[in-house]
Scaffold this motif. Structure first.
Motif, mmCIF file in Angstrom:
data_model
loop_
_atom_site.group_PDB
_atom_site.id
_atom_site.type_symbol
_atom_site.label_atom_id
_atom_site.label_comp_id
_atom_site.label_asym_id
_atom_site.label_seq_id
_atom_site.Cartn_x
_atom_site.Cartn_y
_atom_site.Cartn_z
ATOM 1 N N THR A 27 -18.426 4.022 21.228
ATOM 2 C CA THR A 27 -17.386 4.727 21.966
ATOM 3 C C THR A 27 -16.145 4.906 21.097
ATOM 4 N N SER A 28 -15.796 3.893 20.338
ATOM 5 C CA SER A 28 -14.645 3.986 19.442
ATOM 6 C C SER A 28 -14.864 5.047 18.375
ATOM 7 N N ALA A 29 -16.055 5.071 17.802
ATOM 8 C CA ALA A 29 -16.365 6.059 16.763
ATOM 9 C C ALA A 29 -16.329 7.469 17.337
ATOM 10 N N LEU A 30 -16.872 7.659 18.529
ATOM 11 C CA LEU A 30 -16.852 8.980 19.157
ATOM 12 C C LEU A 30 -15.429 9.413 19.495
ATOM 13 N N LEU A 31 -14.596 8.475 19.916
ATOM 14 C CA LEU A 31 -13.203 8.788 20.211
ATOM 15 C C LEU A 31 -12.471 9.265 18.949
ATOM 16 N N VAL A 32 -12.725 8.609 17.822
ATOM 17 C CA VAL A 32 -12.109 9.011 16.557
ATOM 18 C C VAL A 32 -12.604 10.397 16.144
ATOM 19 N N VAL A 33 -13.899 10.645 16.302
ATOM 20 C CA VAL A 33 -14.465 11.948 15.937
ATOM 21 C C VAL A 33 -13.887 13.055 16.816
ATOM 22 N N ILE A 34 -13.750 12.795 18.113
ATOM 23 C CA ILE A 34 -13.182 13.789 19.028
ATOM 24 C C ILE A 34 -11.732 14.075 18.661
ATOM 25 N N PHE A 35 -10.969 13.055 18.346
ATOM 26 C CA PHE A 35 -9.576 13.233 17.957
ATOM 27 C C PHE A 35 -9.474 14.053 16.672
ATOM 28 N N ALA A 36 -10.296 13.735 15.677
ATOM 29 C CA ALA A 36 -10.285 14.481 14.419
ATOM 30 C C ALA A 36 -10.706 15.938 14.650
ATOM 31 N N SER A 37 -11.698 16.124 15.501
ATOM 32 C CA SER A 37 -12.165 17.475 15.801
ATOM 33 C C SER A 37 -11.069 18.299 16.480
ATOM 34 N N SER A 38 -10.339 17.697 17.399
ATOM 35 C CA SER A 38 -9.275 18.436 18.088
ATOM 36 C C SER A 38 -8.162 18.804 17.118
ATOM 37 N N VAL A 42 -6.907 22.703 16.070
ATOM 38 C CA VAL A 42 -5.506 23.145 16.075
ATOM 39 C C VAL A 42 -5.127 23.708 14.710
ATOM 40 N N GLN A 43 -5.526 23.040 13.639
ATOM 41 C CA GLN A 43 -5.195 23.495 12.284
ATOM 42 C C GLN A 43 -5.850 24.843 11.982
ATOM 43 N N VAL A 44 -7.121 24.994 12.326
ATOM 44 C CA VAL A 44 -7.833 26.248 12.058
ATOM 45 C C VAL A 44 -7.222 27.388 12.870
ATOM 46 N N THR A 45 -6.856 27.119 14.109
ATOM 47 C CA THR A 45 -6.221 28.146 14.934
ATOM 48 C C THR A 45 -4.892 28.577 14.325
ATOM 49 N N HIS A 46 -4.120 27.625 13.842
ATOM 50 C CA HIS A 46 -2.839 27.943 13.193
ATOM 51 C C HIS A 46 -3.060 28.813 11.955
ATOM 52 N N LEU A 47 -4.024 28.452 11.132
ATOM 53 C CA LEU A 47 -4.301 29.231 9.921
ATOM 54 C C LEU A 47 -4.796 30.635 10.262
ATOM 55 N N ALA A 48 -5.631 30.747 11.289
ATOM 56 C CA ALA A 48 -6.151 32.058 11.690
ATOM 57 C C ALA A 48 -5.018 32.956 12.180
#
Length: 109
Positions: A27-38, A42-48
């Protein structure tokens, strides 16, 4: 005896969440992955959006250059008209068409 039970403080929710996450590593690993993915989304949307703004400015510049090029073509056509060139040659340069008597033929051997 009962007085202590009534005045008992509730457990701190943050520490309970951390204890729960520490107990379950997946659960901790998935939480970190979800946070990194979000954050990545946001970064990709800003660049686009930045690239779309740049594309719009480049398209506007292209349209302005295209308009200027068309004006230059019209101006070139105006200045290259034979009647205009002949009029300038007669009025400003005092030129005239040569007559047959003014022509000289040179024969090269």
């Amino acid at each position: 005896m009962n007085i202590k039970a009534n005045h008992r403080q509730p457990p701190n929710l943050f520490f309970e969440i951390v204890k729960g996450l520490g107990a379950n590593k997946l659960t901790s690993a998935l939480l970190v992955v979800i946070f990194a993915s979000s954050l990545t989304v946001v970064q990709v949307t800003h660049l686009a959006r930045g690239q779309l703004i740049e594309q719009d400015s480049l398209l506007q510049e292209r349209d302005e250059l295209d308009l200027e090029w068309r004006y230059l073509l019209v101006e070139e056509e105006f200045y290259s008209q034979h009647a205009r060139i002949e009029e300038i040659a007669k009025s400003q340069l005092k030129m005239k068409r040569p007559t047959s008597q003014d022509e000289q033929v040179i024969i090269l051997q």
